[in-house]
Design a protein around this motif. Structure first.
Motif, PDB file in Angstrom:
ATOM      1  N   GLN A   1     105.652 -28.228  -3.216  1.00  0.00           N
ATOM      2  CA  GLN A   1     105.883 -29.360  -2.361  1.00  0.00           C
ATOM      3  C   GLN A   1     104.557 -29.971  -1.929  1.00  0.00           C
ATOM      4  O   GLN A   1     103.530 -29.299  -1.884  1.00  0.00           O
TER       5      GLN A   1
ATOM      6  N   GLU B   1     109.744 -33.015  -6.039  1.00  0.00           N
ATOM      7  CA  GLU B   1     109.223 -31.740  -5.542  1.00  0.00           C
ATOM      8  C   GLU B   1     110.254 -30.645  -5.746  1.00  0.00           C
ATOM      9  O   GLU B   1     111.428 -30.899  -6.000  1.00  0.00           O
ATOM     10  N   ALA B   2     109.826 -29.432  -5.622  1.00  0.00           N
ATOM     11  CA  ALA B   2     110.753 -28.303  -5.697  1.00  0.00           C
ATOM     12  C   ALA B   2     110.174 -27.183  -4.858  1.00  0.00           C
ATOM     13  O   ALA B   2     108.992 -27.185  -4.539  1.00  0.00           O
TER      14      ALA B   2
ATOM     15  N   ASP C   1     109.006 -21.417  -4.745  1.00  0.00           N
ATOM     16  CA  ASP C   1     109.500 -20.144  -5.246  1.00  0.00           C
ATOM     17  C   ASP C   1     110.862 -20.322  -5.896  1.00  0.00           C
ATOM     18  O   ASP C   1     111.742 -19.496  -5.767  1.00  0.00           O
ATOM     19  N   ASP C   2     111.042 -21.434  -6.560  1.00  0.00           N
ATOM     20  CA  ASP C   2     112.346 -21.715  -7.157  1.00  0.00           C
ATOM     21  C   ASP C   2     112.168 -22.073  -8.632  1.00  0.00           C
ATOM     22  O   ASP C   2     112.321 -23.216  -9.045  1.00  0.00           O
ATOM     23  N   ALA C   3     111.817 -21.066  -9.430  1.00  0.00           N
ATOM     24  CA  ALA C   3     111.547 -21.306 -10.848  1.00  0.00           C
ATOM     25  C   ALA C   3     112.698 -22.001 -11.573  1.00  0.00           C
ATOM     26  O   ALA C   3     112.464 -22.898 -12.383  1.00  0.00           O
ATOM     27  N   PRO C   4     113.953 -21.621 -11.320  1.00  0.00           N
ATOM     28  CA  PRO C   4     115.026 -22.324 -12.035  1.00  0.00           C
ATOM     29  C   PRO C   4     115.025 -23.818 -11.733  1.00  0.00           C
ATOM     30  O   PRO C   4     115.351 -24.622 -12.605  1.00  0.00           O
TER      31      PRO C   4
ATOM     32  N   GLU D   1     112.532 -25.683 -13.901  1.00  0.00           N
ATOM     33  CA  GLU D   1     113.051 -25.900 -15.253  1.00  0.00           C
ATOM     34  C   GLU D   1     114.114 -26.983 -15.254  1.00  0.00           C
ATOM     35  O   GLU D   1     114.158 -27.841 -16.127  1.00  0.00           O
TER      36      GLU D   1
ATOM     37  N   THR E   1      99.843 -23.740 -12.356  1.00  0.00           N
ATOM     38  CA  THR E   1      99.798 -22.654 -13.324  1.00  0.00           C
ATOM     39  C   THR E   1     101.177 -22.075 -13.579  1.00  0.00           C
ATOM     40  O   THR E   1     101.535 -21.760 -14.706  1.00  0.00           O
ATOM     41  N   VAL E   2     101.944 -21.965 -12.502  1.00  0.00           N
ATOM     42  CA  VAL E   2     103.249 -21.318 -12.626  1.00  0.00           C
ATOM     43  C   VAL E   2     104.198 -22.120 -13.498  1.00  0.00           C
ATOM     44  O   VAL E   2     105.196 -21.605 -13.980  1.00  0.00           O
TER      45      VAL E   2
ATOM     46  N   MET F   1      98.052 -15.486  -2.194  1.00  0.00           N
ATOM     47  CA  MET F   1      98.644 -14.251  -2.678  1.00  0.00           C
ATOM     48  C   MET F   1      97.717 -13.674  -3.737  1.00  0.00           C
ATOM     49  O   MET F   1      96.912 -14.373  -4.331  1.00  0.00           O
TER      50      MET F   1
ATOM     51  N   GLY G   1      99.324 -13.267   1.895  1.00  0.00           N
ATOM     52  CA  GLY G   1     100.648 -12.776   1.489  1.00  0.00           C
ATOM     53  C   GLY G   1     101.554 -13.924   1.081  1.00  0.00           C
ATOM     54  O   GLY G   1     102.581 -13.731   0.461  1.00  0.00           O
TER      55      GLY G   1
ATOM     56  N   PHE H   1     101.477 -18.635   0.682  1.00  0.00           N
ATOM     57  CA  PHE H   1     100.642 -19.827   0.759  1.00  0.00           C
ATOM     58  C   PHE H   1     101.057 -20.710   1.921  1.00  0.00           C
ATOM     59  O   PHE H   1     100.732 -21.877   1.964  1.00  0.00           O
ATOM     60  N   GLU H   2     101.842 -20.164   2.843  1.00  0.00           N
ATOM     61  CA  GLU H   2     102.407 -20.992   3.899  1.00  0.00           C
ATOM     62  C   GLU H   2     101.952 -20.649   5.306  1.00  0.00           C
ATOM     63  O   GLU H   2     101.829 -21.523   6.137  1.00  0.00           O
TER      64      GLU H   2
ATOM     65  N   ASN I   1     105.528 -25.406   8.105  1.00  0.00           N
ATOM     66  CA  ASN I   1     106.405 -25.472   6.945  1.00  0.00           C
ATOM     67  C   ASN I   1     107.520 -24.476   7.110  1.00  0.00           C
ATOM     68  O   ASN I   1     107.495 -23.635   8.010  1.00  0.00           O
TER      69      ASN I   1
ATOM     70  N   GLY J   1     109.581 -15.875  -8.261  1.00  0.00           N
ATOM     71  CA  GLY J   1     110.356 -17.044  -7.848  1.00  0.00           C
ATOM     72  C   GLY J   1     111.497 -17.357  -8.799  1.00  0.00           C
ATOM     73  O   GLY J   1     112.010 -18.460  -8.800  1.00  0.00           O
TER      74      GLY J   1
END
Ligand SMILES: Nc1ncnc2c1ncn2[C@@H]1O[C@H](COP(=O)(O)OP(=O)(O)OP(=O)(O)O)[C@@H](O)[C@H]1O
Ligand SMILES: Nc1ncnc2c1ncn2[C@@H]1O[C@H](COP(=O)(O)OP(=O)(O)OP(=O)(O)O)[C@@H](O)[C@H]1O
Ligand SMILES: [Mg+2]
Ligand SMILES: [Mg+2]
Lengths: 513, 336, 314, 359
Positions: free
Chosen positions: B39, B68-69, B72-75, B78, B98-99, B171, B202, B204-205, C221, D288
């Motif tokens: 995001q 945006e997504a 932590d929501d890989a699906p 995609e 990268t992810v 992380m 731990g 990124f937030e 956030n 994730g």
């Protein structure tokens, strides 16, 4: 503003008048057009069977329920008791049949709960402790203000309830079955206190089932039957026999004389059972008993004398600290309920709602719950039609009235719920039935049905252990009566039906304080 | 003014044109969909990319839609990527992080005619162009500066000369380790006795967590802490300001957030490279199947100094080492 | 700063969000209205505190806004439980989900930001200097320049303890928590008290939330609580909802966080695992507590009291 | 005669922290009518939010509702998400029915997914065998992850809501550690295992969508759950033990054994869901990979009224809303976050006793 006082027959005008009170719960008329008058300085006994409407009438007075109809007058003025707080403000105090105390709070906090003395938002504990101390002294009530209620004996808890009423400076004091849990000595002391209240000019309403007690302290009696007032007399104008007749109605007691059974083999043998509570108190102290086939053994005792725990030990719900339980030849000590059940025991539990049923499952599920192990409900997979048939059969046999077998168990009335429990337990054709308080809360017809079923089990060769606090019931159907007190068997009546008085004396004499 | 060695200046979000998906764009105009792997709002990596996209929309007459997504929501990545590809209406799909690489690899194979530009990752297929950044090199430069700060307490009054510097990562993931390796190497190239305190938030937030962590690191002696913690990194910079020490920004020029305590930021010129990627695509010069590497040499990564805090001679020392990296005298290690 | 001071300093700053929130949770728990939505209350409060504090330009107004928002969120929970008749725990879980959704929507729809909302120019909560007191060994440096919310939290904790132990309201909370019957019989309205206790829990969770968004860093956030609300809730349970117990449990969990921060500095190479320390500490504490309780009641009268079913079977 | 035993037993300590002594807690929503009503009301709330934030509410709402059916890909997506939701919702169902709250399905799922990704490549032999072994291991991992909270609950009455919840956080850290340390794809900058070779993917349906044969497994498991719940003695006993432990104890049913079985099955189902998500959707363990499937499962279980059939329907319904939200997000300016709001509202409405309730 006081107007002309009506001159009353016995001198003073009534301090409290309830006129034409009516209260219904759904289709049940709990209180039906009842009048009640109590004068200052009078002790007024309110009598009636279980469910006659005594507590409901007093709850209306105390603002715990609102009557559908009727007026309440205090010193001649109509009042609207909308809440207990309002009642207290009007000078009406009540000691409830079921204590309404907060166990983890101190005596003083309990006494003043809801109307705490305070400085601003802060509690004025010094004041409340002082008042409690003074009141306790004045009326000879032995409690300490800073004790926690949960550490008190039942009698002391009752004293706290009384203090709570007194602390509010009441002029009308309602005592709902105050002596039910007291020992004879406590009862005697309590009545002295009550006489003291009357002498102080309070109007006291006393609910009790003990005619002897009533005669000892009350000036006037009102009798309710099925929600209606059937008598209102000075106490000396009626005899005990007349009172009993008024309370039960003209109809003779429902049970006809039950003949003795013929005992056979020993079906239950309890040897030296001991149970210790979490606080290290011995609650059952070396009980031995046997029950034979074709025999009803009654165990009587005032609540809190170890009967509940004894039953739990026998039925496997509790592991005894010492002793053995044999069902038939099988030692089931500490092996859990399934072992006892496998050995042929059925159990009608005291806590019907919590233990004896699952309120949120259907009647069908409840009534067949004890049969899950049997092929009656299906083979490897359960068969819905077979379950339905089994449930329907049992409901018919035991006259369980429900809208449908799929109705939720908790929507059944007390009597029907108990019949469901009996149906489930008896239909397994057990060799031994252990039942605790099987008729508590049931009406006369339902109670009679339960007793008939128990006698029928005995007559078909079953062994029955009946643990109850209802003397009348036990005396009427038991072949042998044991009296339990302070965790021990203190008396046994064999080969004859003892009188209620005999048994009652035994219960009270050995009673715990 | 910040004298950025890279062209990343003016990357603050405020300069971003708000115009974008104007429906009035002519039909032949380039339509860009940008499904992202996280995001916006980190005032760093994602915002920098968005900045490039919005500038392209404003200057190059393309229409841009950013999707945006959850980070932590890989699906969903995609899904968004596939949906964007399946419309077939988009001349170029821009994505990044990268992810996102493995997801794009799968999706791009299914839409061979669709063209993709992915930033912060090498190319993952014949129809994708990658932009990867030598973040280890950027980190190397701030590592050099950090070492100069802790060894020059006279020049940098907030430093104690403890020869201890820190890095707060979001992380413990490979990219962050890549930063750490470069940072440490840079520091040791000034003085091998310098120690690096590496800790992770731990996530990124949680900025507050990063703040506390950084505070502890200052307590343990670090003179300067470099943040590589996304949105949580704001906590690191704030802690630098509050604890009388120094903190270093990342990805975007973050010097102005706390000008008194942020001597420099490592720059990943995400916005610029994305912008030029789009420009090249319009010009027909974007080669699919290749990877553009942003390094010190081509200003893809760099360092933006806060001139008020870093005197010219120090900047010159950093520049000198920077030059050595460019000409190959120094090879910066990588964790990837 | 010595190692011990540093440890204490981090412990204090980790303590604020846990302790303030847990003191609120204590009221709810005591009134038998377990607020499992503390985390959600913190989240909405953090956003409200930041947005309002920034708009008004005064962080204390932000804190108040956070408390109001937290209380409002607890009000939503109360409405669901006592209005709609939902189960307390399930409604609490739902309130947490809703908090995430609602705050994301507000960030995007109202504040025009996405993901992280980090406005510029926010005034943060001041960090008072202690003057000469800062020279007290060990403690001085730990307390020096802590957020003023640390001191507010100390006050709140004292006040909450006093309210619970020494006021009429506190007494009513305890009464309602143990017996509705007893309360009703003296005219204390259980639902009213529970709603009040829930609102308090939300408001105090609001302080915890505000601390996360406008005390050290002006940013928000939807992940910022990192489960602190649940840890605070665990502190209530572990502390048996008594003031001292709750304070002790909060200290324990804050210490776990502080230890985790310090352990990271020693290069163990197990940094992800160290990060889990506060959560592990919570589980261990709960387990220890349960073991203790079960010892105590081993021979007690069996509990047949049934918590009525949430909903009958259809 | 007197009959009352009114006094509270003074020997019994009063439970201070209400539900610390985890009692039975039954979460069965009311009738079908309520589920339907709740979904409709929930959508109304969403529509309200859309009206507030959307530039073009009509487009937003229509793509929210119909987006799933516009393309084969979107439809397949719905199936894929629904598949995993069936597993996690059944996991929630099993624990709720047994009277326990397993809020830790998310962590169990994550570890299940990781184990599946690691095991599937380690097993030699044909793909199908490797997949089976991997899925079994995933289920075992899920069960293992709930074992400690379950044991604590059963043995000491530890509040399982909190312990399972904390285990989610611990699982996330553990997974990160394990992947970084041992299983990471060295060529990637992300925390992920190497992409699986295509022959280890669960057979795909509706290519190119992520729908896969996992859906058949999910339906079979749901059918199995139905059989156990409704047609076996175990299921009945489990139900009694869950609804009223004291009654179960009285009947001689070892309620703790059923509780343990339920919780372990619950964990296993969640782990299995993770395995299917990894082998069928992301085709690698990707940090994730789960958009909170575990938590969503709780919602789905409630909407499905804790019945396997209902759960299947609710899972696909919910998946539809999720894919719809994706399509809405691309077609309008309404954020995906709306789904979270919908989720919260749905849970409240479905479990309300005052809405649509038939007595
Ligand atoms: N809240 C209620 N809801 C429904 N029925 C009630 C309620 N309270 C009392 N009843 C019914 O009203 C009738 C009168 O009850 P009440 O408690 O007044 O009897 P009682 O004379 O006090 O009996 P006991 O001697 O057993 O105390 C009973 O049939 C009882 O079941
Ligand atoms: N809480 C309540 N509020 C209103 N009405 C009630 C309530 N509880 C019971 N009733 C009604 O009071 C009536 C009597 O209920 P109760 O449970 O006392 O049955 P009962 O006549 O005593 O039967 P049984 O003899 O089998 O116990 C029923 O019509 C019931 O619907
Ligand atoms: Mg009564
Ligand atoms: Mg009845």
């Amino acid at each position: 503003m006081t107007t002309a006082r009506p001159v009353a027959r016995q001198g003073d005008p009534p301090l409290l008048v309830m006129r034409g009170i009516r209260k219904t719960f759904g289709s049940l008329v709990a209180v039906d057009d009842v009048d009640l008058e109590v004068r200052a300085g009078e002790i007024h006994a309110l009598l009636g069977e279980n469910g006659a409407g005594k507590s409901t009438l007093m709850n209306c007075l105390f603002g715990l329920t609102r009557p559908d109809q009727g007026d309440i007058l205090i010193r001649g003025e109509t009042v609207h008791v909308t809440s207990p707080r309002r009642a207290l403000a009007l000078g009406i105090g009540m000691v409830h049949q079921h204590f309404k105390l907060v166990p983890s709070l101190s005596v003083a906090d309990n006494v003043f709960l809801g109307s705490e003395p305070h400085h601003g938002p802060f509690l004025d504990r010094r004041h409340s402790h002082r008042v409690v101390g003074e009141l306790a002294e004045r009326y000879g009530l032995d409690v300490r203000p800073d004790d926690l209620v949960r550490s008190l004996s039942v009698g002391a808890q009752q004293r706290v309830e009384i203090l709570r009423a007194l602390a509010k400076d009441v002029s009308v004091l309602v005592l709902d079955e105050p002596t039910a849990v007291l020992t004879p000595a406590e009862t005697e002391r309590f009545f002295q206190v009550v006489r003291g209240f009357a002498a102080d000019g309070l109007a006291v309403v006393l609910i009790s089932h003990h005619l002897r007690e009533v005669r000892e302290v009350a000036d006037t009696v009102t009798v309710l039957r099925r929600g209606r007032r059937v008598a209102h007399e000075p106490i000396h104008a009626v005899t005990n026999a007349e009172l009993a007749g008024l309370i039960t109605g003209d109809a003779p007691p429902a049970d006809s004389e039950v003949p003795f059974g013929t005992p056979g083999d020993v079906r239950l043998r309890v040897e030296g059972i001991e149970l210790v509570s979490g606080r290290g108190k011995t609650v059952v102290d070396g009980v031995d008993l046997t029950v034979r086939a074709g025999e009803i053994v009654g165990v009587l005792g005032i609540a809190g004398n170890g009967q509940t725990e004894l039953v739990e030990a026998i039925t496997g719900l509790r592991t005894p600290a010492a002793g053995r339980v044999l069902v038939g030849p099988v030692d089931v000590t500490g092996a859990g309920p399934s072992a006892a059940r496998a050995a042929g025991m059925a159990h009608v539990p005291e806590d019907r709602i919590g233990r004896g049923m699952a309120g949120n499952l259907s009647v069908e599920a409840n009534i067949t719950a004890g049969h899950l192990g049997s092929p009656e409900v299906g083979g490897r997979l359960l068969s819905a039609p077979r379950i339905r048939r089994l449930a329907a059969g049992l409901m018919t046999a035991f006259d369980v009235r429900a809208a449908s077998p799929r109705q939720l168990m908790r929507r059944l009335s007390g009597g029907n719920a108990q019949k469901t429990v009996l149906a489930r337990e008896f239909s397994r054709d057990p060799d031994l039935v252990v039942c605790a308080e099987p008729t508590r809360g049931l009406d006369i017809a339902a109670a009679a049905f339960v007793r008939r079923e128990l006698v029928a089990r005995r007559d078909s060769g079953g062994a029955v252990l009946l643990v109850s606090s209802e003397i009348e019931e036990v005396v009427a159907i038991a072949d042998r009566v044991l009296v339990m007190s302070r965790g021990r068997i203190v008396a046994e009546f064999v080969d004859r039906r003892p009188t209620e008085a005999e048994v009652g004396r035994a219960m009270l004499e050995g009673s715990s304080s | 003014a910040s004298a950025a060695t890279s062209a990343a200046g003016g990357s603050s979000a405020s300069s971003a044109a708000t115009a974008s998906a104007a429906p009035s764009v002519p039909a032949e105009a380039l339509n860009i969909i940008a499904p992202l792997s996280g995001q916006l709002g980190d005032q760093s990596f994602m915002d920098s990319a968005n900045d490039g996209l919005q500038r392209a929309a404003a200057d190059l007459g393309v229409s841009v839609k950013v999707i945006e997504a959850g980070a932590d929501d890989a699906p969903a990545w995609e899904r968004n990527l596939t949906e964007a590809s399946a419309t077939g209406e988009s001349g170029l799909i821009v994505t990044g992080g990268t992810v996102m690489a493995s997801t794009l690899e799968k999706v791009a194979a299914q839409f061979p005619d669709q063209k993709y530009l992915i930033f912060d990752s090498p190319s993952v297929g014949p129809n994708t162009t990658g932009i990867s950044y030598a973040q280890n090199e950027g980190a190397f430069l701030v590592g050099v500066l950090a070492a100069l700060i802790t060894t020059n307490p006279d020049t940098f009054p907030r430093a104690t000369g403890s020869k201890k510097i820190g890095l707060v990562g979001g992380m413990d993931i490979p990219v962050i380790r890549d930063f750490a390796v470069g940072y440490e190497q840079g520091a040791k190239s000034i003085d091998p006795s310098i120690t690096v305190d590496l800790r992770f938030v731990g996530d990124f937030e949680s900025a507050q967590g990063a703040y506390d962590l950084t505070k502890a690191m200052y307590g343990d002696g670090s003179d300067v802490v470099y943040q590589v913690a996304g949105a949580a990194g704001l906590g690191v910079l704030q802690a630098g300001a509050d604890n009388g020490r120094y903190a270093l920004g990342t990805d975007s020029d973050q010097n102005q957030l706390h000008p008194e305590s942020t001597p420099a930021s490592a720059i990943k010129a995400v916005g610029n490279t994305v912008y030029s990627g789009i420009q090249a695509f319009q010009a027909g010069t974007l080669e699919m199947g290749t990877t553009i590497v942003g390094n010190i040499a081509n200003d893809g990564v760099g360092i933006a100094f806060n001139d008020a805090l870093v005197p010219a001679d120090i900047q010159a020392q950093v520049e000198a080492l920077s030059q050595k990296v460019v000409d190959g005298t120094i090879t910066v290690d990588t964790a990837l | 700063m010595s190692g011990v001071s540093g440890f204490l300093a981090i412990l204090l700053t980790s303590l604020v969000p846990i302790l303030a929130t847990a003191m609120g949770g204590m009221f709810a728990e005591r009134a038998r209205a377990s607020n499992i939505a503390l985390d959600g209350c913190m989240l909405v409060a953090a956003l409200a505190a930041l947005a309002v504090g920034t708009a008004v330009g005064n962080p204390w107004v932000g804190v108040v806004a956070g408390m109001v928002a937290g209380a409002l969120w607890a009000g939503v929970l109360s409405a669901a439980v006592y209005g709609l008749g939902c189960d307390l725990i399930i409604a609490g879980i739902a309130a947490n989900l809703l908090a995430v959704g609602a705050s994301l929507l507000v960030v995007q729809g109202v504040l025009g930001s996405t993901g992280t909302y980090a406005p510029t120019g926010t005034t943060l909560i001041p960090r008072p200097s202690l003057g000469f007191l800062a020279d007290i060994p060990v403690i001085g440096p730990a307390l020096q320049n802590q957020s003023a919310l640390v001191w507010v939290t100390v006050l709140v904790t004292v006040a909450a303890s006093i309210v619970l132990q020494r006021t009429r309201f506190g007494l009513h909370v305890k009464a309602v928590g143990e017996s509705d019957e007893a309360a009703l019989a003296v005219g204390v309205k259980p639902v009213q008290i529970r709603v009040a206790a829930l609102l308090i829990s939300g408001a105090l969770a609001g302080i915890g939330g505000a601390y996360l968004s406008i005390s050290s860093v002006a940013s928000f956030n939807s992940q910022l609580t990192g489960g602190l609300g649940f840890i605070a809730f665990a502190a209530v349970v572990f502390g048996r909802a008594t003031p001292w117990g709750t304070i002790g449990a909060s200290l324990l969990f804050a210490a776990a966080t502080s230890v985790a921060v310090r352990l990271q500095g020693t290069d163990l190479g197990l940094q992800q695992i160290v990060h889990a320390l506060p959560y592990v500490a919570t589980v261990v504490a709960l387990a220890v507590q349960a073991v203790r309780e079960s010892r105590r009641r081993r021979y007690d009268v069996s509990i047949t009291q049934y918590v009525p079913a949430i909903i009958p079977k259809g | 005669m007197t009959t009352q035993i009114p006094a509270p037993d003074p020997t019994e300590s009063s439970p201070r922290v209400g539900w610390l002594r985890a009692g039975a807690r039954r979460v069965v929503p009311l009738g079908l009518r309520q589920s339907v009503l709740a979904v409709v009301l929930g959508l109304v709330v969403c529509f309200g939010v859309i009206l507030l934030v959307a530039d073009d509410p009509a487009t937003a709402f229509s793509s929210f509702l119909t987006g799933t059916f516009k393309t084969r890909y979107a439809f397949g997506n719905m199936i894929a998400i629904g598949t995993v939701l069936i597993f996690t919702a059944l996991a929630a169902t099993v624990s709720f029915r047994a009277g326990a709250f397993n809020i830790g399905t998310e962590g169990q799922l994550v570890l299940g997914g990781l184990v599946a990704a690691v095991v599937v490549v380690a097993v030699p032999g044909p793909g199908i065998l490797a997949q089976l072994v991997a899925l079994v291991c995933a289920a075992l991992a899920g069960a293992a992850w709930v074992a400690l909270p379950a044991w604590l609950r059963i043995r000491f009455g530890t509040n399982e809501i909190l312990t399972t919840l904390m285990f989610n956080y611990i699982a996330a850290d553990l997974a990160l550690f394990l992947v970084n340390r041992f299983f990471r794809d060295k060529t990637s900058g992300a925390v992920e295992t190497p992409p699986l070779p295509t022959d280890l993917w669960l057979t795909r349906l509706l290519v190119p969508s992520p729908a896969n044969v996992g859906v058949i497994l999910a339906l079979l498991v749901a059918a199995g759950a139905w059989l156990v719940f409704d047609r076996t003695r175990t299921g009945r006993r489990m139900e009694i033990a869950g609804v009223q432990p004291a009654f179960a104890e009285y009947l001689g049913i070892r309620s703790t054994r059923y509780l343990l079985t339920s919780l372990l099955s619950s964990g296993a189902l969640a782990g299995l869901g993770g395995g299917v998500a990894v082998l069928g959707i992301t085709h690698a363990y990707v940090s994730g990979f789960s958009p909170q499937y575990g938590f969503l499962g709780i919602t789905v279980a409630l909407i499905g009224r804790l019945r396997p059939g209902g759960v299947v329907l609710a899972a696909f319904l919910y998946a539809m809303l999720m894919t719809g939200a994706t399509s809405m997000q691309s077609a309008s300016n309404v954020p995906f976050a709306l789904v979270f709001v919908l989720q919260g509202v749905l849970v409240l409405l479905v479990t309300s006793q005052r809405i649509g309730g038939r007595s």
